[in-house]
Design an enzyme around this catalytic site. Structure first.
Site, mmCIF file in Angstrom:
data_model
loop_
_atom_site.group_PDB
_atom_site.id
_atom_site.type_symbol
_atom_site.label_atom_id
_atom_site.label_comp_id
_atom_site.label_asym_id
_atom_site.label_seq_id
_atom_site.Cartn_x
_atom_site.Cartn_y
_atom_site.Cartn_z
ATOM 1 N N ASN A 8 69.252 57.526 -65.812
ATOM 2 C CA ASN A 8 69.156 58.209 -64.513
ATOM 3 C C ASN A 8 68.238 57.364 -63.650
ATOM 4 O O ASN A 8 67.017 57.418 -63.771
ATOM 5 C CB ASN A 8 68.608 59.623 -64.683
ATOM 6 N N LYS A 15 64.811 57.066 -65.688
ATOM 7 C CA LYS A 15 64.618 57.793 -66.941
ATOM 8 C C LYS A 15 65.739 57.395 -67.891
ATOM 9 O O LYS A 15 66.835 57.047 -67.455
ATOM 10 C CB LYS A 15 64.643 59.304 -66.705
ATOM 11 N N ARG A 89 74.019 58.485 -64.489
ATOM 12 C CA ARG A 89 74.127 59.513 -63.452
ATOM 13 C C ARG A 89 74.303 58.826 -62.105
ATOM 14 O O ARG A 89 73.526 57.958 -61.726
ATOM 15 C CB ARG A 89 72.865 60.371 -63.415
ATOM 16 N N HIS A 178 74.524 68.789 -58.333
ATOM 17 C CA HIS A 178 74.113 69.425 -59.601
ATOM 18 C C HIS A 178 75.315 69.788 -60.462
ATOM 19 O O HIS A 178 75.214 70.654 -61.342
ATOM 20 C CB HIS A 178 73.276 70.693 -59.340
ATOM 21 N N ASN A 209 63.087 71.634 -58.054
ATOM 22 C CA ASN A 209 62.597 71.228 -56.740
ATOM 23 C C ASN A 209 63.767 71.174 -55.763
ATOM 24 O O ASN A 209 63.662 71.586 -54.611
ATOM 25 C CB ASN A 209 61.908 69.870 -56.821
ATOM 26 N N GLY A 210 64.906 70.676 -56.239
ATOM 27 C CA GLY A 210 66.175 70.865 -55.549
ATOM 28 C C GLY A 210 66.865 72.054 -56.177
ATOM 29 O O GLY A 210 66.700 72.317 -57.376
ATOM 30 N N ARG A 239 62.941 71.092 -49.028
ATOM 31 C CA ARG A 239 64.128 71.099 -48.166
ATOM 32 C C ARG A 239 64.372 72.497 -47.610
ATOM 33 O O ARG A 239 64.161 73.488 -48.304
ATOM 34 C CB ARG A 239 65.362 70.641 -48.949
ATOM 35 N N ASP A 280 55.416 73.102 -54.933
ATOM 36 C CA ASP A 280 55.635 73.457 -56.333
ATOM 37 C C ASP A 280 55.602 74.978 -56.472
ATOM 38 O O ASP A 280 54.637 75.628 -56.051
ATOM 39 C CB ASP A 280 54.559 72.816 -57.207
ATOM 40 N N MET A 281 56.658 75.546 -57.072
ATOM 41 C CA MET A 281 56.750 76.993 -57.187
ATOM 42 C C MET A 281 55.551 77.594 -57.914
ATOM 43 O O MET A 281 55.106 78.715 -57.586
ATOM 44 C CB MET A 281 58.050 77.369 -57.909
ATOM 45 N N VAL A 329 62.408 75.883 -62.347
ATOM 46 C CA VAL A 329 62.016 77.183 -61.818
ATOM 47 C C VAL A 329 62.836 78.290 -62.461
ATOM 48 O O VAL A 329 62.302 79.315 -62.898
ATOM 49 C CB VAL A 329 62.178 77.218 -60.287
ATOM 50 N N GLU A 382 71.212 67.950 -68.781
ATOM 51 C CA GLU A 382 72.108 67.054 -68.056
ATOM 52 C C GLU A 382 72.340 65.749 -68.818
ATOM 53 O O GLU A 382 73.431 65.179 -68.758
ATOM 54 C CB GLU A 382 71.543 66.778 -66.664
#
Length: 397
Positions: A8, A15, A89, A178, A209-210, A239, A280-281, A329, A382
């Site tokens: 990725n 990664k 990816r 996604h 985050n997305g 966003r 950040d949540m 999240v 993923e």
């Protein structure tokens, strides 16, 4: 053993994960970051534990050399576990790529041509592919596209109501993202419930985050919240998600924001960050719990948007069997899950508060036993999905 290496790649990092496809378990994983910097950094976790190094990484090719050094020093040996393929990816496949695709020079040209639809992602994905081809020249490389799962959208679901000729010329339509995660989670949910995928109406909420929502009917994506870009839809970390397009015209006229300024505002300074000062949540939740009204409004807005999409997708699907929460999240924020479905009992969604509050690492039910809709937490994977699709592509070829 058939091992697949999953990559990725971003513009300044990538990664990786080496997966044993006989057991579908990772053999090693790592991160190469600060590419283009004399103080690049590598992290590798394998059978000999975790190791970190600081090393000069001027480009992605050097990054892959650093990755190979990490395998050699910390295992597993790539001579003992050679990858049979490398899966990559790729964010945007436009309407050209609807399945995992073995990389050829023509495929690379097409990925590059689609870069104007994903300027932050496709060029970086392509850099990773080309560097990986140098590092592993004797095995097939496969591109797995985030957009591919959504190629089943009907025209009425992917069409924007603007001038048709202009939209066609500039490739303006809903593509969705996604997709790899939505596919994996919907299949995992069916497997967990012991029900055929083809008979289930599902909504998957990928909340990181997305963030994006997807309506899935019989294993096929029929609607999704992200659009031509990953900006549309849900409230995200930085966003905005959905917004009246006339707001942009208003801000251009009154706040004198140009296209770059609007891009910066909507992609990097909006969402939870714009509303609360925290992207950040976990920080937003903690600040809201401490009584901060801006953070509370951010959480309420986040939940309101989720409810909006859940309700809309139940209408699109004509009913609902399974609602799944996934990603950072979705998997780890009980309050977010509770807020998303609060008041939706009339739509058949009944959450069990104690189940929702419990922590766990696997797939788990968080709805009541008598809930007409089964609500699940499904950890996404993923990398494994990319590896699976990589093997499918080379087997088909």
């Amino acid at each position: 053993m058939s091992a697949v290496l999953v990559i990725n790649s971003g513009s300044s990092s990538f990664k990786y994960q080496l997966i044993d496809m006989d057991t579908e378990r990772p053999l090693a994983s790592g991160l190469v970051e600060r590419i283009g910097d004399s103080s690049g950094h590598t992290t590798h976790e394998g059978p000999n534990g975790k190791s970190e190094r600081t090393v000069d990484i001027p480009d992605h090719t050097a990054g892959f050399r650093a990755m190979l050094d990490a395998f050699e020093a910390n295992g597993p040996s790539l001579d003992e576990f050679p990858p049979v393929a490398v899966g990559h990816r790729v964010v945007h496949g436009g309407k050209r790529f609807f399945e995992p695709t073995v990389v050829t020079p023509l495929v690379e040209i097409n990925i590059e041509d689609l870069a104007d639809l994903a300027p932050l992602h496709n060029p970086a994905n392509l850099e990773g592919i080309r560097a990986a081809e140098k590092a592993f020249p004797d095995v097939p490389h496969v591109a797995v596209f985030d957009t591919a799962f959504h190629q089943t959208l009907a025209p009425e679901a992917f069409t924007y109501a603007i001038d048709a000729d202009l939209a066609e010329k500039h490739r303006v339509r809903r593509y969705g993202f996604h997709g790899t995660s939505h596919k994996y989670v919907s299949e995992k949910a069916a497997e967990f419930l012991g029900r055929p995928l083809g008979e289930l109406k599902q909504i998957v909420l990928h909340l990181g985050n997305g963030a994006s929502a997807c309506a899935i009917d019989g294993g096929r994506s029929v609607d999704t919240s992200m659009g031509m870009t990953p900006l549309e839809g849900l409230v995200m970390g930085t966003r905005s998600g959905d917004i009246d397009p006339a707001v942009l015209i208003h801000l251009a006229r009154r706040a004198h924001l140009d296209t770059n300024g609007l891009d910066e505002l909507l992609n990097r300074k909006s969402g939870l960050l714009g509303l609360s000062g925290h992207g950040d949540m976990r920080d937003v939740q903690a600040t809201a719990d401490a009584g901060d009204p801006d953070a509370r409004l951010a959480l309420d807005t986040y939940s309101h948007r989720l409810k909006h999409y859940i309700g809309a997708y139940i209408a699109i699907l004509g009913g609902l069997d399974v609602l799944s929460f996934t990603a950072g999240v979705g998997e780890n924020a009980p309050a977010v899950r509770a807020g998303a479905v609060a008041g939706l009992e009339g739509l058949g969604i009944r959450l069990d508060a104690s189940r929702n509050a419990e922590r766990g690492s696997g797939v788990r039910v968080i709805s009541t036993d008598d809930s007409p809709v089964t609500v699940l937490v499904v950890p996404t994977n993923e990398e494994l999905e990319i590896a699976r699709q990589t093997l499918e592509a080379i087997d088909a070829g």
